[in-house]
Enzyme design. Structure first.
Site, PDB file in Angstrom:
ATOM      1  CB  ILE A   1       9.246  -6.159  11.335  1.00 65.81           C
ATOM      2  CG1 ILE A   1       9.012  -7.662  11.133  1.00 65.81           C
ATOM      3  CG2 ILE A   1      10.722  -5.854  11.604  1.00 65.81           C
ATOM      4  CD1 ILE A   1       9.599  -8.220   9.851  1.00 65.81           C
TER       5      ILE A   1
ATOM      6  CG  ASN B   1      25.237  -5.687   6.661  1.00 68.53           C
ATOM      7  OD1 ASN B   1      25.858  -6.576   7.240  1.00 68.53           O
ATOM      8  ND2 ASN B   1      25.037  -4.503   7.187  1.00 68.53           N
TER       9      ASN B   1
ATOM     10  CB  SER C   1      16.481  -5.920  -1.645  1.00 70.37           C
ATOM     11  OG  SER C   1      17.497  -6.856  -1.348  1.00 70.37           O
TER      12      SER C   1
ATOM     13  CB  VAL D   1      14.227  -3.492   8.795  1.00 65.70           C
ATOM     14  CG1 VAL D   1      15.012  -4.468   7.947  1.00 65.70           C
ATOM     15  CG2 VAL D   1      13.234  -4.228   9.686  1.00 65.70           C
ATOM     16  CG  ASP D   2      20.724  -5.212  10.136  1.00 66.24           C
ATOM     17  OD1 ASP D   2      20.518  -5.928  11.124  1.00 66.24           O
ATOM     18  OD2 ASP D   2      21.774  -5.244   9.474  1.00 66.24           O
TER      19      ASP D   2
HETATM   20  P1  ADP Z   1      17.677  -3.312   2.594  1.00 64.04           P
HETATM   21  O1  ADP Z   1      19.098  -2.908   2.908  1.00 64.04           O
HETATM   22  O2  ADP Z   1      17.518  -4.808   2.401  1.00 64.04           O
HETATM   23  O3  ADP Z   1      17.085  -2.507   1.508  1.00 64.04           O
HETATM   24  P2  ADP Z   1      16.245  -1.757   4.609  1.00 64.04           P
HETATM   25  O4  ADP Z   1      16.193  -2.006   6.076  1.00 64.04           O
HETATM   26  O5  ADP Z   1      16.881  -0.486   4.167  1.00 64.04           O
HETATM   27  O6  ADP Z   1      16.920  -3.055   3.967  1.00 64.04           O
HETATM   28  O7  ADP Z   1      14.800  -1.785   4.006  1.00 64.04           O
HETATM   29  C1  ADP Z   1      14.022  -2.942   3.848  1.00 64.04           C
HETATM   30  C2  ADP Z   1      12.567  -2.586   4.084  1.00 64.04           C
HETATM   31  O8  ADP Z   1      12.317  -2.549   5.490  1.00 64.04           O
HETATM   32  C3  ADP Z   1      12.159  -1.213   3.555  1.00 64.04           C
HETATM   33  O9  ADP Z   1      10.877  -1.325   2.958  1.00 64.04           O
HETATM   34  C4  ADP Z   1      12.068  -0.360   4.812  1.00 64.04           C
HETATM   35  O10 ADP Z   1      11.134   0.694   4.672  1.00 64.04           O
HETATM   36  C5  ADP Z   1      11.568  -1.411   5.789  1.00 64.04           C
HETATM   37  N1  ADP Z   1      11.722  -1.103   7.217  1.00 64.04           N
HETATM   38  C6  ADP Z   1      12.563  -0.239   7.837  1.00 64.04           C
HETATM   39  N2  ADP Z   1      12.378  -0.286   9.180  1.00 64.04           N
HETATM   40  C7  ADP Z   1      11.388  -1.208   9.408  1.00 64.04           C
HETATM   41  C8  ADP Z   1      10.736  -1.716  10.578  1.00 64.04           C
HETATM   42  N3  ADP Z   1      11.044  -1.292  11.798  1.00 64.04           N
HETATM   43  N4  ADP Z   1       9.760  -2.671  10.401  1.00 64.04           N
HETATM   44  C9  ADP Z   1       9.448  -3.117   9.181  1.00 64.04           C
HETATM   45  N5  ADP Z   1      10.021  -2.689   8.055  1.00 64.04           N
HETATM   46  C10 ADP Z   1      10.978  -1.742   8.156  1.00 64.04           C
END
Ligand code: ADP
Length: 173
Positions: free
Chosen positions: A14, A27, A120, A36-37
């Site tokens: 993303i 969070n 999530s 992703v954060d």
């Molecule tokens: P949460 O704590 O809300 O579960 P996460 O970041 O762990 O957030 O995961 C949310 C979604 O984002 C998951 O499907 C994960 O695979 C996805 N994700 C992780 N990194 C990226 C990225 N760079 N771009 C898009 N999606 C991502």
């Protein structure tokens, strides 16, 4: 614009997507995390954390907006998804609110294109099919009554998420 033309799926990262706003699955502290954060903070640069520190956090289900800094996106909309706790702690409604509140913030800032990660569905452990159904249902309902954003992209990190979104879209369009 016809509703199906306004929603698309993309497999990838993303932080690389060329849209006006990307949504961060943050969070409640808004002070960075994993998944992703972490990727968004690394790509946007340290100015993002500095702006996030001024916001005072974000309760679960709500959304906050910042600049995009070094990202292609002009804005980052941060939303705190629910941590999956079995489904009887209001998780579906909280997740729905993440989508509604993020979209409403996008409309308020005249955003025409927005990309969502699967909120999530990573560390927070929400069952993927259920989460994708909520994302699609809430987004289509919102677009039905709002002209902005014009386009919503669901960015899927891996084929399991992609397949779940495709199934949810096929069932509802
Ligand atoms: P949460 O704590 O809300 O579960 P996460 O970041 O762990 O957030 O995961 C949310 C979604 O984002 C998951 O499907 C994960 O695979 C996805 N994700 C992780 N990194 C990226 C990225 N760079 N771009 C898009 N999606 C991502």
């Amino acid at each position: 614009m016809a509703l199906p033309m306004r929603v698309s799926l993309l497999e990838g990262d993303i932080t690389k997507v060329q849209v006006e706003a990307i949504v961060n699955a943050a969070n409640t502290s808004l002070l960075g995390g994993g998944g992703v954060d972490g990727a968004i903070h690394r790509a946007a640069g340290p100015e993002l954390l500095a702006e996030c520190r001024t916001l005072g956090g974000c309760p679960t289900g709500e959304a906050r907006i910042t600049g995009g800094y070094r990202l292609p996106a002009k804005y980052i909309i941060h939303t705190a998804g629910p941590i999956w706790g079995g489904g009887d702690r209001g998780e579906p409604e909280l997740l729905a609110r993440c989508y509604r509140n993020s979209l409403a913030l996008a409309t308020k800032h005249q955003v025409r294109s927005i990309a969502f990660p699967a909120i999530s569905c990573g560390i927070y452990g929400y069952p993927i099919q259920d989460a994708c159904q909520i994302a699609v249902r809430e987004t289509l309902a919102y677009l039905d009554t709002n002209e902005l954003p014009e386009r919503v992209t669901f960015v899927c990190f891996g084929s399991e998420i992609y397949d779940a979104y495709q199934a949810a879209l096929n069932a509802s369009l």
